[in-house]
Motif scaffolding. Structure first.
Motif, mmCIF file in Angstrom:
data_model
loop_
_atom_site.group_PDB
_atom_site.id
_atom_site.type_symbol
_atom_site.label_atom_id
_atom_site.label_comp_id
_atom_site.label_asym_id
_atom_site.label_seq_id
_atom_site.Cartn_x
_atom_site.Cartn_y
_atom_site.Cartn_z
ATOM 1 N N ALA A 123 0.858 -1.187 0.000
ATOM 2 C CA ALA A 123 0.000 0.000 0.000
ATOM 3 C C ALA A 123 0.892 1.233 0.000
ATOM 4 C CB ALA A 123 -0.902 0.022 1.236
ATOM 5 N N TRP A 124 0.296 2.393 -0.301
ATOM 6 C CA TRP A 124 1.061 3.647 -0.229
ATOM 7 C C TRP A 124 0.168 4.773 0.262
ATOM 8 C CZ3 TRP A 124 -0.882 7.539 -3.247
ATOM 9 C CH2 TRP A 124 -1.635 7.171 -4.365
ATOM 10 N N PHE A 125 0.839 5.773 0.848
ATOM 11 C CA PHE A 125 0.190 6.964 1.384
ATOM 12 C C PHE A 125 1.004 8.173 0.939
ATOM 13 C CE2 PHE A 125 -0.567 3.394 4.113
ATOM 14 C CZ PHE A 125 -1.925 3.461 4.387
ATOM 15 N N ASP A 126 0.354 9.145 0.347
ATOM 16 C CA ASP A 126 0.983 10.366 -0.154
ATOM 17 C C ASP A 126 0.571 11.501 0.780
ATOM 18 O OD1 ASP A 126 2.269 12.171 -1.845
ATOM 19 O OD2 ASP A 126 0.675 12.173 -3.346
ATOM 20 N N CYS A 127 1.533 12.156 1.431
ATOM 21 C CA CYS A 127 1.216 13.041 2.561
ATOM 22 C C CYS A 127 1.888 14.409 2.495
ATOM 23 C CB CYS A 127 1.687 12.384 3.859
ATOM 24 S SG CYS A 127 1.047 10.724 4.112
ATOM 25 N N THR A 128 1.217 15.377 3.079
ATOM 26 C CA THR A 128 1.834 16.658 3.396
ATOM 27 C C THR A 128 1.978 16.710 4.911
ATOM 28 O OG1 THR A 128 -0.352 17.716 3.410
ATOM 29 C CG2 THR A 128 0.943 17.897 1.376
ATOM 30 N N VAL A 129 3.025 17.393 5.382
ATOM 31 C CA VAL A 129 3.277 17.451 6.821
ATOM 32 C C VAL A 129 2.183 18.275 7.491
ATOM 33 C CG1 VAL A 129 4.863 18.235 8.615
ATOM 34 C CG2 VAL A 129 5.756 17.094 6.564
ATOM 35 N N HIS A 130 1.530 17.662 8.462
ATOM 36 C CA HIS A 130 0.448 18.288 9.230
ATOM 37 C C HIS A 130 0.987 18.859 10.544
ATOM 38 C CE1 HIS A 130 -3.642 18.759 10.788
ATOM 39 N NE2 HIS A 130 -3.259 18.122 11.880
ATOM 40 N N ALA A 131 1.904 18.121 11.191
ATOM 41 C CA ALA A 131 2.491 18.551 12.460
ATOM 42 C C ALA A 131 3.780 17.775 12.688
ATOM 43 C CB ALA A 131 1.525 18.298 13.619
ATOM 44 N N THR A 132 4.664 18.348 13.490
ATOM 45 C CA THR A 132 5.886 17.652 13.894
ATOM 46 C C THR A 132 6.032 17.759 15.407
ATOM 47 O OG1 THR A 132 7.264 19.614 13.557
ATOM 48 C CG2 THR A 132 7.048 18.101 11.685
ATOM 49 N N HIS A 133 6.569 16.698 15.984
ATOM 50 C CA HIS A 133 6.751 16.635 17.430
ATOM 51 C C HIS A 133 8.128 16.056 17.728
ATOM 52 C CE1 HIS A 133 2.458 17.447 17.889
ATOM 53 N NE2 HIS A 133 2.268 16.560 16.934
ATOM 54 N N PRO A 134 9.128 16.904 18.015
ATOM 55 C CA PRO A 134 10.436 16.370 18.416
ATOM 56 C C PRO A 134 10.278 15.538 19.684
ATOM 57 C CG PRO A 134 10.561 18.722 17.961
ATOM 58 C CD PRO A 134 9.106 18.356 17.981
ATOM 59 N N VAL A 141 6.506 12.733 12.880
ATOM 60 C CA VAL A 141 5.957 13.559 11.808
ATOM 61 C C VAL A 141 4.556 13.052 11.494
ATOM 62 C CG1 VAL A 141 6.245 14.349 9.432
ATOM 63 C CG2 VAL A 141 8.258 13.971 10.864
ATOM 64 N N VAL A 142 3.580 13.914 11.669
ATOM 65 C CA VAL A 142 2.190 13.581 11.358
ATOM 66 C C VAL A 142 1.908 14.110 9.960
ATOM 67 C CG1 VAL A 142 -0.234 13.882 12.015
ATOM 68 C CG2 VAL A 142 1.543 13.726 13.789
ATOM 69 N N GLY A 143 1.397 13.240 9.109
ATOM 70 C CA GLY A 143 1.113 13.625 7.736
ATOM 71 C C GLY A 143 -0.365 13.597 7.423
ATOM 72 N N ARG A 144 -0.833 14.615 6.711
ATOM 73 C CA ARG A 144 -2.197 14.620 6.181
ATOM 74 C C ARG A 144 -2.156 13.806 4.897
ATOM 75 N NH1 ARG A 144 -7.008 17.428 6.275
ATOM 76 N NH2 ARG A 144 -6.266 18.871 7.862
#
Length: 181
Positions: A123-134, A141-144
């Motif tokens: 499967a695959w998921f194509d994402c833009t960065v929604h949020a980051t949490h060091p 990295v949370v992706g939309r």
């Protein structure tokens, strides 16, 4: 025993205990200045159905770390059972960079971000960065999810006890309504 030795032993024991939890294996990709980058990641999960969100842990020292944060986009391919060589290749710090890293794999560009997707995966998921949490030595990295699809693989690649395996039933469609396992 020195404090450093105790810390190293604790880390080794933690890794061994965590290795008892089977995880899927993915290749995370991104584009930076038009060049594709990829890395193996098993810290991947779905987060939300509304909106569609996924998350992946990326080590601070990984080449892809700064590229994902700077570009704001990534794709994740869930690897199929026969893709252990790709998992090992994208985990190797000595792997080539740019398109040369993808030379041994069938791939295409994801529709929303243009990041590479390995077409022989599960499967695959194509994402833009929604949020980051060091977090510790990684960034979560949370992706939309902008686009996604299952692929035709028979079995997913699994990582368990520091080794790859492809157990379980074939990945077929859902059982018909009323069917019993």
């Amino acid at each position: 025993m020195t404090a450093g030795t105790a810390t190293a032993q604790r880390a080794a024991l933690f890794r061994r205990a965590a290795g008892r939890f089977p995880t899927g294996v993915t290749v995370l990709t991104t584009l930076a200045d038009g060049e594709p980058y990829g890395m193996t990641a098993n810290a991947f999960m779905t987060v939300s159905l509304d909106p569609l969100l996924v998350a992946v842990g990326i080590g601070h020292r990984a080449r892809a770390h700064e590229h994902v944060l700077r570009s704001g986009r990534f794709a994740v391919t869930v690897l199929a059972g026969h893709q252990e060589p790709a998992a090992r290749r994208f985990a190797d710090p000595a792997r080539p960079v740019g398109e040369a890293a993808f030379a041994a794999d069938a791939w295409t560009r994801a529709p929303a971000t243009g990041c590479p997707v390995l077409t022989e995966g599960a499967a695959w998921f194509d994402c833009t960065v929604h949020a980051t949490h060091p977090t510790g030595d990684h960034t979560l990295v949370v992706g939309r999810v902008e686009a996604f699809a299952p692929l035709d693989a028979d079995h997913p690649l699994i990582f368990l006890n520091s080794d790859f395996t492809a157990p379980g039933p074939a990945l077929t469609g859902p059982a018909p309504l009323g069917a019993r396992p």
